[in-house]
Design a protein around this motif. Structure first.
Motif, PDB file in Angstrom:
ATOM      1  N   SER A  99       0.833  -1.207   0.000  1.00 52.43           N
ATOM      2  CA  SER A  99       0.000   0.000   0.000  1.00 52.43           C
ATOM      3  C   SER A  99       0.869   1.258   0.000  1.00 52.43           C
ATOM      4  O   SER A  99       0.543   2.244  -0.645  1.00 52.43           O
ATOM      5  CB  SER A  99      -0.964  -0.003   1.181  1.00 52.43           C
ATOM      6  OG  SER A  99      -0.262   0.098   2.392  1.00 52.43           O
ATOM      7  N   GLN A 100       2.001   1.220   0.698  1.00 57.96           N
ATOM      8  CA  GLN A 100       2.915   2.371   0.700  1.00 57.96           C
ATOM      9  C   GLN A 100       3.527   2.567  -0.682  1.00 57.96           C
ATOM     10  O   GLN A 100       3.624   3.692  -1.170  1.00 57.96           O
ATOM     11  CB  GLN A 100       4.025   2.182   1.737  1.00 57.96           C
ATOM     12  CG  GLN A 100       3.556   2.341   3.159  1.00 57.96           C
ATOM     13  CD  GLN A 100       4.648   2.025   4.173  1.00 57.96           C
ATOM     14  OE1 GLN A 100       5.753   1.629   3.794  1.00 57.96           O
ATOM     15  NE2 GLN A 100       4.329   2.200   5.451  1.00 57.96           N
ATOM     16  N   ASN A 101       3.920   1.487  -1.333  1.00 59.80           N
ATOM     17  CA  ASN A 101       4.483   1.595  -2.676  1.00 59.80           C
ATOM     18  C   ASN A 101       3.428   2.046  -3.674  1.00 59.80           C
ATOM     19  O   ASN A 101       3.720   2.792  -4.613  1.00 59.80           O
ATOM     20  CB  ASN A 101       5.090   0.265  -3.121  1.00 59.80           C
ATOM     21  CG  ASN A 101       6.423  -0.001  -2.451  1.00 59.80           C
ATOM     22  OD1 ASN A 101       7.039   0.913  -1.903  1.00 59.80           O
ATOM     23  ND2 ASN A 101       6.866  -1.239  -2.487  1.00 59.80           N
ATOM     24  N   ALA A 102       2.199   1.606  -3.483  1.00 60.57           N
ATOM     25  CA  ALA A 102       1.121   2.032  -4.371  1.00 60.57           C
ATOM     26  C   ALA A 102       0.864   3.521  -4.189  1.00 60.57           C
ATOM     27  O   ALA A 102       0.636   4.245  -5.166  1.00 60.57           O
ATOM     28  CB  ALA A 102      -0.136   1.222  -4.107  1.00 60.57           C
ATOM     29  N   VAL A 104       3.050   5.753  -3.186  1.00 59.16           N
ATOM     30  CA  VAL A 104       4.200   6.455  -3.765  1.00 59.16           C
ATOM     31  C   VAL A 104       4.087   6.449  -5.287  1.00 59.16           C
ATOM     32  O   VAL A 104       4.343   7.460  -5.953  1.00 59.16           O
ATOM     33  CB  VAL A 104       5.519   5.797  -3.302  1.00 59.16           C
ATOM     34  CG1 VAL A 104       6.699   6.343  -4.081  1.00 59.16           C
ATOM     35  CG2 VAL A 104       5.714   6.015  -1.811  1.00 59.16           C
ATOM     36  N   GLY A 105       3.649   5.324  -5.856  1.00 62.97           N
ATOM     37  CA  GLY A 105       3.492   5.228  -7.303  1.00 62.97           C
ATOM     38  C   GLY A 105       2.393   6.157  -7.807  1.00 62.97           C
ATOM     39  O   GLY A 105       2.521   6.799  -8.843  1.00 62.97           O
ATOM     40  N   LEU A 106       1.292   6.251  -7.066  1.00 65.65           N
ATOM     41  CA  LEU A 106       0.197   7.128  -7.461  1.00 65.65           C
ATOM     42  C   LEU A 106       0.624   8.592  -7.386  1.00 65.65           C
ATOM     43  O   LEU A 106       0.310   9.388  -8.280  1.00 65.65           O
ATOM     44  CB  LEU A 106      -1.033   6.903  -6.581  1.00 65.65           C
ATOM     45  CG  LEU A 106      -1.832   5.625  -6.832  1.00 65.65           C
ATOM     46  CD1 LEU A 106      -2.956   5.525  -5.814  1.00 65.65           C
ATOM     47  CD2 LEU A 106      -2.401   5.643  -8.235  1.00 65.65           C
ATOM     48  N   SER A 107       1.321   8.952  -6.338  1.00 65.73           N
ATOM     49  CA  SER A 107       1.748  10.337  -6.206  1.00 65.73           C
ATOM     50  C   SER A 107       2.784  10.687  -7.269  1.00 65.73           C
ATOM     51  O   SER A 107       2.835  11.799  -7.769  1.00 65.73           O
ATOM     52  CB  SER A 107       2.287  10.627  -4.815  1.00 65.73           C
ATOM     53  OG  SER A 107       3.431   9.845  -4.577  1.00 65.73           O
ATOM     54  N   ALA A 108       3.617   9.726  -7.656  1.00 70.31           N
ATOM     55  CA  ALA A 108       4.616   9.973  -8.703  1.00 70.31           C
ATOM     56  C   ALA A 108       3.937  10.129 -10.052  1.00 70.31           C
ATOM     57  O   ALA A 108       4.337  10.987 -10.860  1.00 70.31           O
ATOM     58  CB  ALA A 108       5.608   8.832  -8.753  1.00 70.31           C
ATOM     59  N   THR A 109       2.897   9.359 -10.324  1.00 70.33           N
ATOM     60  CA  THR A 109       2.212   9.487 -11.607  1.00 70.33           C
ATOM     61  C   THR A 109       1.387  10.758 -11.658  1.00 70.33           C
ATOM     62  O   THR A 109       1.225  11.343 -12.707  1.00 70.33           O
ATOM     63  CB  THR A 109       1.290   8.268 -11.859  1.00 70.33           C
ATOM     64  OG1 THR A 109       0.383   8.131 -10.791  1.00 70.33           O
ATOM     65  CG2 THR A 109       2.099   7.018 -12.065  1.00 70.33           C
ATOM     66  N   VAL A 110       0.909  11.225 -10.539  1.00 72.17           N
ATOM     67  CA  VAL A 110       0.129  12.442 -10.493  1.00 72.17           C
ATOM     68  C   VAL A 110       1.048  13.657 -10.732  1.00 72.17           C
ATOM     69  O   VAL A 110       0.709  14.603 -11.426  1.00 72.17           O
ATOM     70  CB  VAL A 110      -0.624  12.593  -9.163  1.00 72.17           C
ATOM     71  CG1 VAL A 110      -1.257  13.951  -9.017  1.00 72.17           C
ATOM     72  CG2 VAL A 110      -1.646  11.485  -9.020  1.00 72.17           C
ATOM     73  N   LYS A 111       2.276  13.622 -10.229  1.00 69.75           N
ATOM     74  CA  LYS A 111       3.212  14.749 -10.349  1.00 69.75           C
ATOM     75  C   LYS A 111       3.827  14.823 -11.745  1.00 69.75           C
ATOM     76  O   LYS A 111       4.265  15.864 -12.165  1.00 69.75           O
ATOM     77  CB  LYS A 111       4.308  14.631  -9.298  1.00 69.75           C
ATOM     78  CG  LYS A 111       3.818  14.842  -7.885  1.00 69.75           C
ATOM     79  CD  LYS A 111       4.950  14.720  -6.913  1.00 69.75           C
ATOM     80  CE  LYS A 111       4.434  14.863  -5.492  1.00 69.75           C
ATOM     81  NZ  LYS A 111       5.513  14.710  -4.516  1.00 69.75           N
ATOM     82  N   GLN A 112       3.900  13.727 -12.496  1.00 68.39           N
ATOM     83  CA  GLN A 112       4.580  13.707 -13.780  1.00 68.39           C
ATOM     84  C   GLN A 112       3.918  14.580 -14.842  1.00 68.39           C
ATOM     85  O   GLN A 112       4.590  15.286 -15.564  1.00 68.39           O
ATOM     86  CB  GLN A 112       4.691  12.264 -14.307  1.00 68.39           C
ATOM     87  CG  GLN A 112       5.774  11.485 -13.609  1.00 68.39           C
ATOM     88  CD  GLN A 112       5.883  10.075 -14.161  1.00 68.39           C
ATOM     89  OE1 GLN A 112       5.140   9.693 -15.037  1.00 68.39           O
ATOM     90  NE2 GLN A 112       6.794   9.338 -13.606  1.00 68.39           N
ATOM     91  N   PRO A 113       2.638  14.623 -15.083  1.00 68.87           N
ATOM     92  CA  PRO A 113       2.102  15.434 -16.198  1.00 68.87           C
ATOM     93  C   PRO A 113       2.214  16.912 -15.979  1.00 68.87           C
ATOM     94  O   PRO A 113       2.845  17.667 -15.629  1.00 68.87           O
ATOM     95  CB  PRO A 113       0.633  15.075 -16.235  1.00 68.87           C
ATOM     96  CG  PRO A 113       0.386  13.987 -15.314  1.00 68.87           C
ATOM     97  CD  PRO A 113       1.601  13.850 -14.463  1.00 68.87           C
TER      98      PRO A 113
END
Length: 113
Positions: A99-102, A104-113
């Protein structure tokens, strides 16, 4: 220890010999399905004592084995419960890690665009 065993064996032998000497009467032994010819009362007493001791030792061995198996079962059940608790804790830690990695992954994908 050897001397103690030797003394005990000597005492048992002496007691048995005295039983045979003191109880020298001849008696008939009637078993349920057969009859033994007349025999010395002391000898019959010794035979009965020996059969009783053998039966007692065999019973004690069986009870010891049962008790030993019961204790082993209790130990294994306790070990199984501890292993289950460790497994549940590991699964919980793994789910938290996912859940922590998910997150982190969601926040990283949100910041990229």
């Amino acid at each position: 220890m050897r001397y103690l065993i030797a003394i005990l064996l000597f005492l048992v032998f002496a007691y048995s010999l005295m039983l045979v000497i003191v109880n020298s009467h001849q008696v008939e032994v009637n078993l349920l399905f057969s009859q033994v010819p007349q025999m010395n009362l002391g000898l019959m007493l010794i035979i009965c004592i020996m059969l009783g001791m053998i039966a007692g030792v065999m019973l004690a061995l069986i009870l010891f084995k049962v008790l030993q198996m019961k204790l082993e079962n209790q130990r294994l059940i306790k070990e199984l419960n501890q292993t289950r608790e460790k497994l549940m804790q590991t699964q919980h830690n793994y789910e938290q890690h996912l859940s922590q990695n998910a997150d982190v992954g969601l926040s990283a994908t949100v910041k990229q665009p």
